[in-house]
Enzyme design. Structure first.
Site, mmCIF file in Angstrom:
data_model
loop_
_atom_site.group_PDB
_atom_site.id
_atom_site.type_symbol
_atom_site.label_atom_id
_atom_site.label_comp_id
_atom_site.label_asym_id
_atom_site.label_seq_id
_atom_site.Cartn_x
_atom_site.Cartn_y
_atom_site.Cartn_z
ATOM 1 N N GLY A 1 -81.309 32.049 9.507
ATOM 2 C CA GLY A 1 -80.708 31.022 8.843
ATOM 3 C C GLY A 1 -80.050 30.004 9.489
ATOM 4 C CD GLU A 2 -76.592 25.082 8.564
ATOM 5 O OE1 GLU A 2 -76.030 24.266 8.983
ATOM 6 O OE2 GLU A 2 -76.731 25.311 7.379
ATOM 7 C CG ASP B 1 -76.711 33.198 -0.877
ATOM 8 O OD1 ASP B 1 -77.388 32.103 -1.933
ATOM 9 O OD2 ASP B 1 -76.939 33.165 0.166
ATOM 10 N NE ARG C 1 -81.514 31.495 -0.284
ATOM 11 C CZ ARG C 1 -81.370 30.717 -1.595
ATOM 12 N NH1 ARG C 1 -82.406 30.492 -2.124
ATOM 13 N NH2 ARG C 1 -80.186 30.387 -1.968
ATOM 14 C CG ASN C 2 -80.082 35.685 0.312
ATOM 15 O OD1 ASN C 2 -80.460 35.593 1.368
ATOM 16 N ND2 ASN C 2 -79.136 34.958 -0.306
ATOM 17 C CG ASP D 1 -78.967 38.073 3.248
ATOM 18 O OD1 ASP D 1 -78.857 37.413 4.131
ATOM 19 O OD2 ASP D 1 -80.170 38.683 3.132
#
Ligand code: ADE
Length: 323
Positions: free
Chosen positions: A34-35, A184, A188-189, A202
């Protein structure tokens, strides 16, 4: 508990129950990035009472995010210490001691993220009958040796998709019982382990609920706008009912085999759209029954949304009907 939600208290740092020696970890390939964070596949020697090496996933911060990302990782570590459910990713250990970066070690989910799994399954050829993109025939077959086998590809049946939804609601019902808010929830998590077992993952943005059932977010972090409930966009209010809204979007992702929600809608426009009553329309591949569940999850008033417990019950019944 007297720990802060960020979990960086000295008590946490001295907590050695989960400590795993760094030198017994061999990093392999990058699983995700991720970022601010990164997940690596690794081999861990003698972890979790296993002899020899086990494949694990190691989460770390990339060191470019500053304190708040480091705190997200500690916060996730503290959440994971408290939870134990077959549909929630299992903590195996952590490297918290000086002499290297902070690592969280979790079980390895060999089928990867639900989003990538759904998208991969698209290319395998589907039956378009029954307005469904997924195959309708039975994925079991008799092998040459006479064993009943599951076809070893990622073609999915409608039942598989309902089972994903059911397992996610089971994991989330457990978390909401534990007074934990994920914040969240998105495909994707969500990870998939062997045998198509859902593992909710996540927890970086997740928070304990300390007062009532509302967490008021104080700092601006990354915000998954298209998964967020209307009250989270409006007032930064997060509850299990805002997780239910996100689950509605997850259900939309499942039914569309991993499409991106609100296609063509700019993030800046979404709040006003939702406030005016707009909701995503029924995907072509979606039954009325499933769409009704999505719409209930996206009701403006959080109290009018179903609970995860209600949802488990609904998917229980749908699984029986689809058996
Ligand atoms: N990607 C991110 N976390 C993972 C995990 N625990 N297992 C497999 N892939 C992952």
């Amino acid at each position: 508990t007297n720990e802060t939600s960020a979990g960086c208290s000295s008590k946490t740092l001295r907590d050695t129950r989960w400590e795993f020696p760094r030198d017994k970890l061999i990093m392999e390939e990058k699983l995700g990035e991720g970022e601010f964070g990164r997940v690596m596949r690794a081999q861990a020697w003698g972890i979790n009472g296993h002899k020899g090496y086990s494949t694990v996933a190691v989460k770390m911060s990339k060191g470019n995010g500053g304190l708040s990302e480091q705190q997200d990782l500690y916060s996730e570590f503290n959440m994971l210490k408290e939870v134990s459910h077959p549909n929630v990713i299992k903590l195996l250990g952590a490297c918290t001691q000086k002499g290297g970066p902070f690592y969280i070690i979790v079980e390895y989910a060999e089928l990867g993220s639900l989003r990538s799994f759904l998208r991969k399954s698209r290319s395998l050829g589907f039956e378009f009958s029954d307005s469904s993109m997924v195959q309708v025939e039975n994925p079991m077959y008799l092998s040459d040796s006479g064993d009943l086998c599951r076809r070893n590809d990622t073609r999915l049946t409608k039942r598989d998709l309902i089972s994903f939804a059911w397992q996610i609601t089971k994991g989330m019902a457990y978390l909401s019982d534990m007074k934990l808010i994920h914040r969240d929830l998105a495909t994707r998590n969500i990870l998939l382990a062997a045998g198509n077992v859902i593992k909710i993952s996540d927890f970086g943005l997740s928070r304990d609920v300390y007062e009532g059932d509302t967490y008021l977010k104080k700092t601006k972090g990354r915000v998954p706008v298209k998964w967020m409930a209307i009250e989270s966009l409006e007032d930064h209010v997060y509850t299990s009912k805002s997780d239910v809204w996100s689950f509605g979007v997850v259900l939309w992702e499942i039914v569309t085999l991993g499409a991106s929600p609100y296609p063509g809608v700019e993030l800046e426009r979404l709040y006003n759209l939702l406030k005016s009553g707009y909701r995503m329309e029924k995907p072509k591949t979606c039954s009325d029954q499933l769409y009704h569940i999505m719409i209930m999850c996206w009701r403006e008033n959080p109290y009018n949304r179903p609970s995860f417990k209600d949802l488990v019950h609904r998917f229980d019944i749908m699984l029986q009907e689809t058996a």
